[in-house]
Scaffold this active site. Structure first.
Site, PDB file in Angstrom:
ATOM      1  N   GLU A 104       2.579  -7.789   8.331  1.00 26.93           N
ATOM      2  CA  GLU A 104       2.598  -6.330   8.438  1.00 26.93           C
ATOM      3  C   GLU A 104       3.431  -5.675   7.346  1.00 26.93           C
ATOM      4  OE1 GLU A 104       0.610  -4.650  10.638  1.00 26.93           O
ATOM      5  OE2 GLU A 104      -0.062  -6.712  10.865  1.00 26.93           O
ATOM      6  N   ASP A 129     -11.580   1.449 -23.684  1.00 25.99           N
ATOM      7  CA  ASP A 129     -11.733   1.249 -22.243  1.00 25.99           C
ATOM      8  C   ASP A 129     -11.859   2.566 -21.508  1.00 25.99           C
ATOM      9  OD1 ASP A 129     -11.195  -1.403 -22.458  1.00 25.99           O
ATOM     10  OD2 ASP A 129      -9.088  -1.224 -21.906  1.00 25.99           O
ATOM     11  N   ARG A 145      -4.214  -8.181 -20.333  1.00 26.09           N
ATOM     12  CA  ARG A 145      -5.187  -7.822 -21.368  1.00 26.09           C
ATOM     13  C   ARG A 145      -4.650  -6.773 -22.322  1.00 26.09           C
ATOM     14  NH1 ARG A 145      -8.082  -3.440 -20.356  1.00 26.09           N
ATOM     15  NH2 ARG A 145      -9.981  -4.127 -21.401  1.00 26.09           N
ATOM     16  N   PRO A 164       0.823  -1.219   0.000  1.00 25.94           N
ATOM     17  CA  PRO A 164       0.000   0.000   0.000  1.00 25.94           C
ATOM     18  C   PRO A 164       0.858   1.270   0.000  1.00 25.94           C
ATOM     19  CG  PRO A 164      -0.401  -1.315   1.986  1.00 25.94           C
ATOM     20  CD  PRO A 164       0.597  -2.065   1.178  1.00 25.94           C
TER      21      PRO A 164
HETATM   22  N1  ADE Z   1      -0.689  -5.287   0.020  1.00 21.65           N
HETATM   23  C1  ADE Z   1      -1.566  -4.920   0.965  1.00 21.65           C
HETATM   24  N2  ADE Z   1      -2.348  -3.919   0.558  1.00 21.65           N
HETATM   25  C2  ADE Z   1      -1.965  -3.626  -0.719  1.00 21.65           C
HETATM   26  C3  ADE Z   1      -2.382  -2.679  -1.688  1.00 21.65           C
HETATM   27  N3  ADE Z   1      -3.379  -1.815  -1.458  1.00 21.65           N
HETATM   28  N4  ADE Z   1      -1.760  -2.673  -2.880  1.00 21.65           N
HETATM   29  C4  ADE Z   1      -0.744  -3.535  -3.131  1.00 21.65           C
HETATM   30  N5  ADE Z   1      -0.309  -4.447  -2.257  1.00 21.65           N
HETATM   31  C5  ADE Z   1      -0.907  -4.498  -1.065  1.00 21.65           C
END
Ligand code: ADE
Length: 260
Positions: free
Chosen positions: A117, A170, A155, A90
């Site tokens: 984590e 798209d 794709r 994230p």
């Molecule tokens: N691992 C945990 N959350 C994630 C996300 N939002 N994007 C990519 N990998 C992740």
């Protein structure tokens, strides 16, 4: 294109590899997916991949050694080919259509899916060439994110879909100015199929008219209106043609006129 996925859950991918675009791409030889079980890159009896975080705190962190070992083995096997090593997290830059288009031009991609984590930061700093996020939310692991990247990229690999035009239209197509989609960097227009009337809801007349120019203009207007209502941020970041700018103006004016 080869995807090398580093994961502690290789079986997670069994189903998605057997469906849709990934199945097609693999069957047609346009893509190959190689799953690497991270536990095979451990050297202790318990195949330990994680440990407690220095400094304390909840959860576990992926140890660096198995991840480095797994990716370095792939690198060795790739024998000097340029290799992008993507850590799914994230904390990464956001996956957009433009990023997917960029990745689709690569010959080989390593995707590191972590659990717990997170991963020891030395993986991000000294092993991965980039960090990628599929959205501003936290998943319990990177497997789904890796699958999302593979589907979005596959794709776009020439020959997989067989209908290059449908990709050009798209949502977000041409986000980088690459494709000459009907909609550049905006949402797709609505689509309808038979029956022409379903539970009293009729398909817009213009789509049945057979007038291609009218259909084109209607779709354009719908795409712009949908984008303006749902994702105005996209409009702010895209360059509209004169025709589109005029359509947008009309939409905005109509929205402000009192309804009779
Ligand atoms: N691992 C945990 N959350 C994630 C996300 N939002 N994007 C990519 N990998 C992740």
């Amino acid at each position: 294109m080869i995807f090398d996925v580093v994961t502690i859950f290789p079986e997670f991918f069994t189903s998605i590899l057997e469906h849709g675009v990934l199945k097609r791409g693999r069957a047609g030889g346009q893509i190959e997916v190689r799953l690497h079980d991270l536990r095979d890159s451990t050297d202790d009896r318990h195949h330990t991949v994680d440990d407690r975080p220095f400094g304390g705190g909840p959860g576990m962190v992926f140890k660096p050694e198995p991840v480095f070992r797994a990716v370095e083995a792939i690198r060795e096997e790739a024998a000097g080919e340029p290799l992008r090593v993507v850590l799914l997290t994230p904390q990464g830059r956001l996956l957009t259509q433009a990023v997917a288009e960029e990745l689709a031009r690569e010959k080989r991609l390593v995707l590191i899916a972590a659990r717990y984590e997170g991963v020891d930061e030395r993986v991000a700093e000294h092993l991965a060439t980039e960090e990628l996020s599929i959205g501003d939310y936290v998943l319990p692991g990177g497997e789904l994110a890796a699958a999302v990247v593979m589907e979005a990229v596959t794709r776009l690999v020439p020959g997989v879909l067989g209908n290059e035009e449908s990709r050009a239209q798209d949502s977000f197509a041409g986000a980088e100015g690459g494709s000459q989609g009907a909609a550049r960097g905006i949402l797709d227009c609505p689509h309808y199929t038979r029956p022409a009337e379903f539970r009293d809801w009729k398909v817009p007349e213009v789509l049945l008219s057979g007038n291609h120019e009218d259909v084109r203009r209607w779709r354009r207007r719908q795409a712009i209106e949908k984008t303006w209502r749902q994702r105005p941020d996209l409009l702010a970041n895209t360059h509209l043609s004169q025709e589109d700018a005029k359509i947008l103006e009309e939409i905005q004016q109509a929205a402000h006129e009192p309804k009779l």
